[in-house]
Design a protein around this motif. Sequence first.
Motif, mmCIF file in Angstrom:
data_model
loop_
_atom_site.group_PDB
_atom_site.id
_atom_site.type_symbol
_atom_site.label_atom_id
_atom_site.label_comp_id
_atom_site.label_asym_id
_atom_site.label_seq_id
_atom_site.Cartn_x
_atom_site.Cartn_y
_atom_site.Cartn_z
ATOM 1 N N MET A 1 0.827 -1.191 0.000
ATOM 2 C CA MET A 1 0.000 0.000 0.000
ATOM 3 C C MET A 1 0.870 1.253 0.000
ATOM 4 N N GLU A 2 2.046 1.195 0.575
ATOM 5 C CA GLU A 2 2.923 2.362 0.603
ATOM 6 C C GLU A 2 3.277 2.809 -0.811
ATOM 7 N N ARG A 3 3.520 1.857 -1.696
ATOM 8 C CA ARG A 3 3.828 2.188 -3.084
ATOM 9 C C ARG A 3 2.651 2.892 -3.753
ATOM 10 N N GLU A 4 1.451 2.405 -3.466
ATOM 11 C CA GLU A 4 0.251 3.000 -4.045
ATOM 12 C C GLU A 4 0.081 4.443 -3.581
ATOM 13 N N ILE A 5 0.319 4.691 -2.280
ATOM 14 C CA ILE A 5 0.214 6.051 -1.750
ATOM 15 C C ILE A 5 1.252 6.944 -2.412
ATOM 16 N N TRP A 7 2.432 6.678 -5.322
ATOM 17 C CA TRP A 7 2.015 6.947 -6.692
ATOM 18 C C TRP A 7 1.064 8.134 -6.737
ATOM 19 N N ARG A 8 0.192 8.237 -5.769
ATOM 20 C CA ARG A 8 -0.783 9.317 -5.780
ATOM 21 C C ARG A 8 -0.265 10.586 -5.126
ATOM 22 N N LEU A 9 0.631 10.464 -4.159
ATOM 23 C CA LEU A 9 1.057 11.634 -3.399
ATOM 24 C C LEU A 9 2.502 12.045 -3.667
ATOM 25 N N GLY A 10 3.212 11.324 -4.513
ATOM 26 C CA GLY A 10 4.615 11.607 -4.743
ATOM 27 C C GLY A 10 4.863 12.921 -5.467
ATOM 28 N N ASP A 11 6.070 13.458 -5.308
ATOM 29 C CA ASP A 11 6.439 14.726 -5.923
ATOM 30 C C ASP A 11 6.471 14.639 -7.445
ATOM 31 N N ASP A 12 6.645 13.457 -7.999
ATOM 32 C CA ASP A 12 6.708 13.306 -9.446
ATOM 33 C C ASP A 12 5.349 13.471 -10.123
ATOM 34 N N PHE A 13 4.301 13.504 -9.353
ATOM 35 C CA PHE A 13 2.954 13.577 -9.912
ATOM 36 C C PHE A 13 2.227 14.825 -9.423
ATOM 37 N N LYS A 21 -6.703 17.414 -5.808
ATOM 38 C CA LYS A 21 -6.987 18.452 -4.805
ATOM 39 C C LYS A 21 -8.062 19.410 -5.326
ATOM 40 N N PHE A 22 -7.997 19.761 -6.618
ATOM 41 C CA PHE A 22 -8.999 20.641 -7.204
ATOM 42 C C PHE A 22 -10.377 19.997 -7.160
ATOM 43 N N ALA A 23 -10.428 18.685 -7.287
ATOM 44 C CA ALA A 23 -11.696 17.957 -7.228
ATOM 45 C C ALA A 23 -12.220 17.814 -5.801
ATOM 46 N N GLY A 24 -11.429 18.237 -4.804
ATOM 47 C CA GLY A 24 -11.897 18.218 -3.423
ATOM 48 C C GLY A 24 -11.372 17.077 -2.574
ATOM 49 N N TYR A 25 -10.455 16.258 -3.100
ATOM 50 C CA TYR A 25 -9.904 15.154 -2.333
ATOM 51 C C TYR A 25 -8.788 15.654 -1.421
ATOM 52 N N THR A 26 -8.754 15.133 -0.206
ATOM 53 C CA THR A 26 -7.715 15.493 0.760
ATOM 54 C C THR A 26 -6.614 14.435 0.743
ATOM 55 N N ASP A 27 -5.510 14.713 1.448
ATOM 56 C CA ASP A 27 -4.446 13.723 1.561
ATOM 57 C C ASP A 27 -4.962 12.451 2.227
ATOM 58 N N ASP A 28 -5.862 12.607 3.199
ATOM 59 C CA ASP A 28 -6.458 11.439 3.856
ATOM 60 C C ASP A 28 -7.266 10.611 2.857
ATOM 61 N N ASP A 29 -8.038 11.275 2.000
ATOM 62 C CA ASP A 29 -8.810 10.561 0.980
ATOM 63 C C ASP A 29 -7.886 9.778 0.056
ATOM 64 N N LEU A 30 -6.780 10.393 -0.341
ATOM 65 C CA LEU A 30 -5.875 9.764 -1.293
ATOM 66 C C LEU A 30 -4.989 8.697 -0.666
ATOM 67 N N SER A 31 -4.954 8.639 0.665
ATOM 68 C CA SER A 31 -4.187 7.585 1.321
ATOM 69 C C SER A 31 -4.991 6.285 1.416
ATOM 70 N N GLY A 67 -12.557 3.083 1.887
ATOM 71 C CA GLY A 67 -12.050 3.436 0.563
ATOM 72 C C GLY A 67 -12.410 4.856 0.182
ATOM 73 N N THR A 68 -11.876 5.294 -0.944
ATOM 74 C CA THR A 68 -12.218 6.600 -1.499
ATOM 75 C C THR A 68 -12.924 6.368 -2.827
#
Length: 78
Positions: A1-5, A7-13, A21-31, A67-68
């Motif tokens: 799961m760490e890899r998945e997080i 992928w969504r929260l990394g600096d490369d993306f 974030k513009f769609a309203g998702y928080t870091d908690d939602d994306l984790s 889930g989100t």
Amino acid sequence: MEREIGWRLGDDFIEQNAGYKFAGYTDDDLSRPVIGIANSFTDLCGGHKNLRELADEVKHGVYRAGGTPMEFGTIALC
């Protein structure tokens, strides 16, 4: 799961993260695991009116289960 997080929260993306974030998702939602919900709701097809409420209930259940939910539209074939 760490890899998945990562992928969504990394600096490369950064652009992708900005979209979430513009769609309203928080870091908690994306984790959480992201669950896609396909919905063919449309105002043009009377038989699909109930899918709006059904999708809301499904999204609520996904969120309560940890889930989100991310809903996306599909073509109404009828």
